[in-house]
Write a protein that holds these residues in place. Sequence first.
Motif, PDB file in Angstrom:
ATOM      1  N   TYR A 296       9.246  -3.789  -7.333  1.00 58.54           N
ATOM      2  CA  TYR A 296       8.352  -2.639  -7.177  1.00 58.54           C
ATOM      3  C   TYR A 296       7.138  -2.985  -6.316  1.00 58.54           C
ATOM      4  CZ  TYR A 296      10.759   0.500 -10.368  1.00 58.54           C
ATOM      5  OH  TYR A 296      11.673   1.335 -10.952  1.00 58.54           O
ATOM      6  N   VAL A 297       6.550  -4.148  -6.543  1.00 55.23           N
ATOM      7  CA  VAL A 297       5.381  -4.560  -5.760  1.00 55.23           C
ATOM      8  C   VAL A 297       5.750  -4.674  -4.282  1.00 55.23           C
ATOM      9  CG1 VAL A 297       3.768  -6.465  -5.333  1.00 55.23           C
ATOM     10  CG2 VAL A 297       4.204  -5.687  -7.677  1.00 55.23           C
ATOM     11  N   ILE A 298       6.853  -5.325  -4.017  1.00 53.80           N
ATOM     12  CA  ILE A 298       7.299  -5.477  -2.629  1.00 53.80           C
ATOM     13  C   ILE A 298       7.648  -4.127  -2.024  1.00 53.80           C
ATOM     14  CG2 ILE A 298       9.183  -6.397  -1.201  1.00 53.80           C
ATOM     15  CD1 ILE A 298       9.150  -8.871  -3.102  1.00 53.80           C
ATOM     16  N   GLY A 299       8.367  -3.303  -2.784  1.00 57.11           N
ATOM     17  CA  GLY A 299       8.752  -1.972  -2.291  1.00 57.11           C
ATOM     18  C   GLY A 299       7.548  -1.116  -1.950  1.00 57.11           C
ATOM     19  N   VAL A 300       6.584  -1.067  -2.865  1.00 48.99           N
ATOM     20  CA  VAL A 300       5.381  -0.255  -2.625  1.00 48.99           C
ATOM     21  C   VAL A 300       4.578  -0.822  -1.454  1.00 48.99           C
ATOM     22  CG1 VAL A 300       3.153   0.434  -3.606  1.00 48.99           C
ATOM     23  CG2 VAL A 300       5.230   0.678  -4.955  1.00 48.99           C
ATOM     24  N   GLY A 301       4.429  -2.133  -1.405  1.00 47.47           N
ATOM     25  CA  GLY A 301       3.653  -2.742  -0.318  1.00 47.47           C
ATOM     26  C   GLY A 301       4.242  -2.438   1.052  1.00 47.47           C
ATOM     27  N   PHE A 302       5.546  -2.660   1.192  1.00 49.57           N
ATOM     28  CA  PHE A 302       6.177  -2.388   2.481  1.00 49.57           C
ATOM     29  C   PHE A 302       6.208  -0.882   2.785  1.00 49.57           C
ATOM     30  CE2 PHE A 302       8.178  -6.693   2.238  1.00 49.57           C
ATOM     31  CZ  PHE A 302       7.674  -7.159   3.439  1.00 49.57           C
ATOM     32  N   ALA A 303       6.356  -0.053   1.761  1.00 49.81           N
ATOM     33  CA  ALA A 303       6.380   1.406   1.974  1.00 49.81           C
ATOM     34  C   ALA A 303       5.038   1.901   2.488  1.00 49.81           C
ATOM     35  CB  ALA A 303       6.755   2.120   0.680  1.00 49.81           C
ATOM     36  N   VAL A 304       3.958   1.423   1.884  1.00 50.50           N
ATOM     37  CA  VAL A 304       2.618   1.840   2.329  1.00 50.50           C
ATOM     38  C   VAL A 304       2.374   1.373   3.758  1.00 50.50           C
ATOM     39  CG1 VAL A 304       0.141   1.457   1.944  1.00 50.50           C
ATOM     40  CG2 VAL A 304       1.646   1.993   0.020  1.00 50.50           C
ATOM     41  N   LEU A 305       2.753   0.151   4.064  1.00 55.27           N
ATOM     42  CA  LEU A 305       2.582  -0.368   5.418  1.00 55.27           C
ATOM     43  C   LEU A 305       3.408   0.431   6.432  1.00 55.27           C
ATOM     44  CD1 LEU A 305       1.404  -2.572   7.268  1.00 55.27           C
ATOM     45  CD2 LEU A 305       3.443  -3.936   6.756  1.00 55.27           C
ATOM     46  N   ALA A 306       4.672   0.696   6.092  1.00 57.51           N
ATOM     47  CA  ALA A 306       5.540   1.459   7.003  1.00 57.51           C
ATOM     48  C   ALA A 306       5.017   2.879   7.193  1.00 57.51           C
ATOM     49  CB  ALA A 306       6.966   1.491   6.469  1.00 57.51           C
ATOM     50  N   PHE A 307       4.554   3.519   6.110  1.00 63.73           N
ATOM     51  CA  PHE A 307       3.997   4.866   6.216  1.00 63.73           C
ATOM     52  C   PHE A 307       2.778   4.874   7.128  1.00 63.73           C
ATOM     53  CE2 PHE A 307       0.787   7.921   4.886  1.00 63.73           C
ATOM     54  CZ  PHE A 307       1.483   9.112   5.043  1.00 63.73           C
ATOM     55  N   ALA A 308       1.869   3.922   6.926  1.00 66.49           N
ATOM     56  CA  ALA A 308       0.638   3.880   7.727  1.00 66.49           C
ATOM     57  C   ALA A 308       0.944   3.670   9.208  1.00 66.49           C
ATOM     58  CB  ALA A 308      -0.283   2.775   7.207  1.00 66.49           C
TER      59      ALA A 308
END
Length: 155
Positions: free
Chosen positions: A65-77
Amino acid sequence: MTVFLVIGGIGLVLLLASLVFGDVFESFDIGEGGFSGIAAGVGAVVFGASGVIALAADLPLVWAYVIGVGFAVLAFAVAQRVIKQLSDTEDGPPPPLDGAFGMTTATTGPSGGEVRLEGVRDLEARLAWAEEEIAAGTRVVVVAVSGSRVQVRPA
């Protein structure tokens, strides 16, 4: 793993819908430049993919979850920034042609002709017509527009 697959799948559907039908969230002006359905779709797909990869690497669920959320926020930004930069470079609408001045480049009359307008960015020369015949090299003014053609009269 199911949560990651479902969210990634929803992201893929949102991404494809935004690409095919236009940005899903364009009617919502959220933040500077709005909220992009394409960027949200990218973020959800990256969340799902990175979570599945983390679980496949036998990492604990919390880390997935931590990795998923971190990469998702970065990709979204990153996607939102790129989309904003692209939308800022779009050309504005062409200037109105009524009242524009120019010069006939060919004899212009009821059957047609051609003019070169001054200060127009989109086309240098335009097809034109006039109620009376105008000789080539005459200064004219646009009195009407029909599609890409203009009606002119001597200035």
